[in-house]
Design an enzyme around this catalytic site. Structure first.
Site, PDB file in Angstrom:
ATOM      1  N   LYS A 190      -7.198  -2.583  -8.166  1.00  0.00           N
ATOM      2  CA  LYS A 190      -5.943  -2.673  -8.928  1.00  0.00           C
ATOM      3  C   LYS A 190      -5.051  -3.760  -8.339  1.00  0.00           C
ATOM      4  CE  LYS A 190      -1.954  -0.663  -8.632  1.00  0.00           C
ATOM      5  NZ  LYS A 190      -1.107  -1.801  -9.081  1.00  0.00           N
ATOM      6  N   GLY A 243      -0.081  -3.037   1.360  1.00  0.00           N
ATOM      7  CA  GLY A 243       1.246  -2.932   0.754  1.00  0.00           C
ATOM      8  C   GLY A 243       2.221  -2.308   1.732  1.00  0.00           C
ATOM      9  N   SER A 244       3.205  -1.610   1.193  1.00  0.00           N
ATOM     10  CA  SER A 244       4.267  -1.094   2.058  1.00  0.00           C
ATOM     11  C   SER A 244       3.801   0.132   2.842  1.00  0.00           C
ATOM     12  CB  SER A 244       5.484  -0.724   1.208  1.00  0.00           C
ATOM     13  OG  SER A 244       5.146   0.311   0.323  1.00  0.00           O
ATOM     14  N   THR A 245       4.435   0.363   3.968  1.00  0.00           N
ATOM     15  CA  THR A 245       4.088   1.516   4.797  1.00  0.00           C
ATOM     16  C   THR A 245       4.369   2.819   4.035  1.00  0.00           C
ATOM     17  OG1 THR A 245       4.387   0.308   6.842  1.00  0.00           O
ATOM     18  CG2 THR A 245       4.628   2.686   6.994  1.00  0.00           C
ATOM     19  N   ALA A 246       5.449   2.854   3.257  1.00  0.00           N
ATOM     20  CA  ALA A 246       5.791   4.080   2.517  1.00  0.00           C
ATOM     21  C   ALA A 246       4.682   4.433   1.530  1.00  0.00           C
ATOM     22  CB  ALA A 246       7.113   3.881   1.781  1.00  0.00           C
ATOM     23  N   THR A 247       4.198   3.446   0.791  1.00  0.00           N
ATOM     24  CA  THR A 247       3.137   3.728  -0.190  1.00  0.00           C
ATOM     25  C   THR A 247       1.828   4.059   0.528  1.00  0.00           C
ATOM     26  OG1 THR A 247       4.212   2.279  -1.791  1.00  0.00           O
ATOM     27  CG2 THR A 247       1.917   2.792  -2.212  1.00  0.00           C
ATOM     28  N   GLY A 248       1.547   3.376   1.631  1.00  0.00           N
ATOM     29  CA  GLY A 248       0.332   3.660   2.396  1.00  0.00           C
ATOM     30  C   GLY A 248       0.296   5.095   2.892  1.00  0.00           C
ATOM     31  N   GLU A 265      -3.460  -1.679   5.263  1.00  0.00           N
ATOM     32  CA  GLU A 265      -2.866  -2.871   5.888  1.00  0.00           C
ATOM     33  C   GLU A 265      -1.424  -2.886   5.414  1.00  0.00           C
ATOM     34  OE1 GLU A 265      -1.343  -6.039   6.543  1.00  0.00           O
ATOM     35  OE2 GLU A 265      -2.777  -7.102   5.260  1.00  0.00           O
ATOM     36  N   CYS A 299       3.082 -10.019   5.380  1.00  0.00           N
ATOM     37  CA  CYS A 299       3.183  -8.759   6.133  1.00  0.00           C
ATOM     38  C   CYS A 299       3.378  -9.014   7.628  1.00  0.00           C
ATOM     39  CB  CYS A 299       1.959  -7.897   5.874  1.00  0.00           C
ATOM     40  SG  CYS A 299       0.429  -8.796   6.041  1.00  0.00           S
ATOM     41  N   GLU A 396      11.778  -4.082   7.479  1.00  0.00           N
ATOM     42  CA  GLU A 396      11.046  -5.212   6.897  1.00  0.00           C
ATOM     43  C   GLU A 396      11.771  -5.699   5.643  1.00  0.00           C
ATOM     44  OE1 GLU A 396       7.198  -4.373   4.965  1.00  0.00           O
ATOM     45  OE2 GLU A 396       6.429  -6.101   6.050  1.00  0.00           O
TER      46      GLU A 396
END
Ligand SMILES: NC(=O)c1ccc[n+]([C@@H]2O[C@H](COP(=O)([O-])OP(=O)(O)OC[C@H]3O[C@@H](n4cnc5c(N)ncnc54)[C@H](O)[C@@H]3O)[C@@H](O)[C@H]2O)c1
Length: 497
Positions: A190, A243-248, A265, A299, A396
């Site tokens: 995606k 992507g972002s740490t929150a989504t990860g 990552e 990143c 970030e």
């Protein structure tokens, strides 16, 4: 009436090409089942480029079924040399179309052509490197005594869900599909909502490269629908996310229900340290490149600069002058270093951080405003005299904003550099090799650059310590994210001796 599956697009450089706009499932571009679409915007002029089909849950299910069938009947059982050759071919095709791909990337993401060309060059090198690994996936023979013959082999995982961001759309496509395909997996990938064009264009090259239908599937769509469904789908054996740490963090939780393998990552707030004994002019170019490259949407951007006190004002002045010399604007202008931010959302996020930094008392040295009135451009921005507990130092931004702090001793700067939840990269600028090695050992980061920055190579592992991620991209390390070990023990009833 149904939207077309391909549209002619005239790029800002005047060149015309055909852009696929459907979902890429089982080797074909198709409309989404529910016929939903979304518009893709050019961030440098805010105009619509085209309309692309938007995948929903039922499209995910179809793509996963195609990938599962391709895994079982084709890709996992072909000779490794076949996979190698296909990846070499794909690398050659990317090279053949490199100017078109770079231009698509600049138009869709907003990055300067200078940056986009660098991305595409690394894409073909990396795919070729993955092809080289495809027939070199070794197991072990384990000595377990005379009554058994025991060995282990590495097998692919199956269907891999891959979710990528908008900052390096084509490069991330290659970092994800390369190692997955080399090791015999199939993928459903995606792209980010805002930047689906290069992955769609490049994936149509798969067939010509000799990659069978169903091995690579591309689903433009939202994170909340396509990303969630991939992360939860029982037939998806692994999620690879950038992507972002929150989504990860969220994806890890969703993937836990089916105990998927997960590699992440994520974000960073990487320190870039300048010691007084460095070549200061070179150091200034490196620290500017470290933050302003790709419009700061990196990143591992070196977004916290630490300068030794005896050269602090001198380096700051040089950084100001150098930053003000960087040309910002039209990504297709060959002289431009920094293009547009990728979206209206990012533009405003960055400008909000300028306000945060000012309200916290940081000293604005240069930039700090929008560049021009049309397109999502931000002036390269330097804030000095920051305090380590300010939000602008901790969080970030993902844009061309850097903070500068002063330090006096090695111990002090190590403590400052490591005071972060992240640990993606770090930069060290010094002419003292002993200091360079000592500091590189003590900084908590997955990559350390000495007298350079944002310097990648297809065979060098890249990934994060701490909350910057799990697993590594590129090099041999990336392959281990896509295989599982099977141990085989054969009983020897009648040992010869
Ligand atoms: N580390 C990186 O390379 C990187 C890349 C992009 C963004 N970021 C950071 O993230 C911030 C926000 O950007 P963003 O909102 O586009 O990032 P994001 O992490 O939300 O998006 C990255 C990808 O994840 C998908 N996604 C979003 N929600 C999902 C979900 N619930 N399940 C599965 N997939 C999902 C998105 O569609 C996109 O493809 C940026 O400002 C930046 O700080 C970091």
């Amino acid at each position: 009436s149904q939207a077309p599956l391909r549209v002619p697009i005239t790029l800002p450089n005047g060149f015309t090409y055909e852009q696929p706009t459907g979902l890429f499932i089982n080797g074909e571009f198709v409309a989404s089942k529910q016929k939903k679409t979304f518009d893709v915007i050019n961030p440098s002029n805010e105009e619509k480029i085209t309309t692309v089909y938007k995948a929903m849950e039922d499209d995910v299910d179809e793509a996963v079924a195609a990938a599962k069938k391709a895994f079982e009947t084709k890709w996992s059982i072909v000779e490794p040399e076949v996979r190698a050759k296909a990846l070499f071919n794909l690398a050659d095709l990317v090279e053949k179309h490199q100017e078109t791909l770079a231009a698509i990337e600049s138009m869709d993401n907003g990055k300067s052509l200078f940056c986009a060309r660098g991305d595409v060059a690394l894409v073909s090198k990396y795919l070729r490197s993955c092809g080289g690994w495809a027939d070199k996936i070794y197991g072990n023979v384990i000595d377990t005594g005379k009554n058994h013959f025991t060995y282990s082999i590495k097998e692919p995982l199956g269907v891999c869900g891959q979710i990528i961001p908008w900052n390096f759309p084509l490069l991330m496509w290659s970092w994800k599909i390369g190692p997955a395909l080399a090791t015999g997996n199939t993928v459903v990938l995606k792209p980010a909502e805002t930047t689906p064009l290069s992955a769609l264009f490049a994936s149509q090259l798969c067939q010509e490269a000799g990659i069978p239908a169903g091995v690579v599937n591309i689903l433009p769509g939202s994170g909340r629908v396509v990303g969630e469904r991939l992360s939860a789908h029982p037939d998806v054996k692994k999620i690879a996310f950038t992507g972002s740490t929150a989504t990860g963090r969220h994806i890890m939780k969703v993937a836990a229900d089916t105990v998927k393998k997960v590699t992440l990552e994520l974000g960073g707030k990487s320190p870039n340290i300048v010691f007084a004994d460095a070549d200061l002019d070179k150091a200034v170019k490196n620290i500017a490149f470290g933050i302003f490259y790709n419009s700061g949407e990196v990143c591992c951007a070196g977004s916290r600069i630490y300068i030794q006190d005896t050269v602090y004002e001198e380096v700051l002045q040089k950084l100001k002058d150098y930053t003000e010399s960087l040309k910002v604007g039209d990504p297709f202008d060959e002289e431009v270093f920094q293009g547009a931010q990728t979206s209206d959302k990012q533009l405003h996020k960055i400008l909000d951080y300028v306000d945060v930094a000012k309200s916290e008392g940081a000293r604005l040295v240069t930039g700090g405003a929008r560049h021009g009135s049309k397109g999502y451009f931000v002036k390269p921005t330097v804030f000095a005299d920051v305090k380590e507990d300010m939000r602008i130092v901790k969080e970030e931004v993902f844009g061309p904003i850097v903070t500068v702090s002063k330090f006096s001793t090695v111990d002090e700067v190590i403590a400052m550099a490591n005071d972060s939840q992240y640990g993606l990269a770090a930069g060290i600028h010094t002419n003292d090799i002993n200091k360079a090695v000592d500091v590189s050992k003590r900084v908590k980061a997955g990559t350390v650059w000495i007298n350079t920055y944002n310097n990648f190579h297809q065979n060098v592992p890249f990934g994060g310590f701490g909350q910057s991620g799990i697993g590594r991209e590129m090099g041999e390390a990336a392959l281990s994210n896509y295989t599982q070990t099977k141990s085989v023990r054969i009983a020897i009833d009648k040992p010869i001796r």
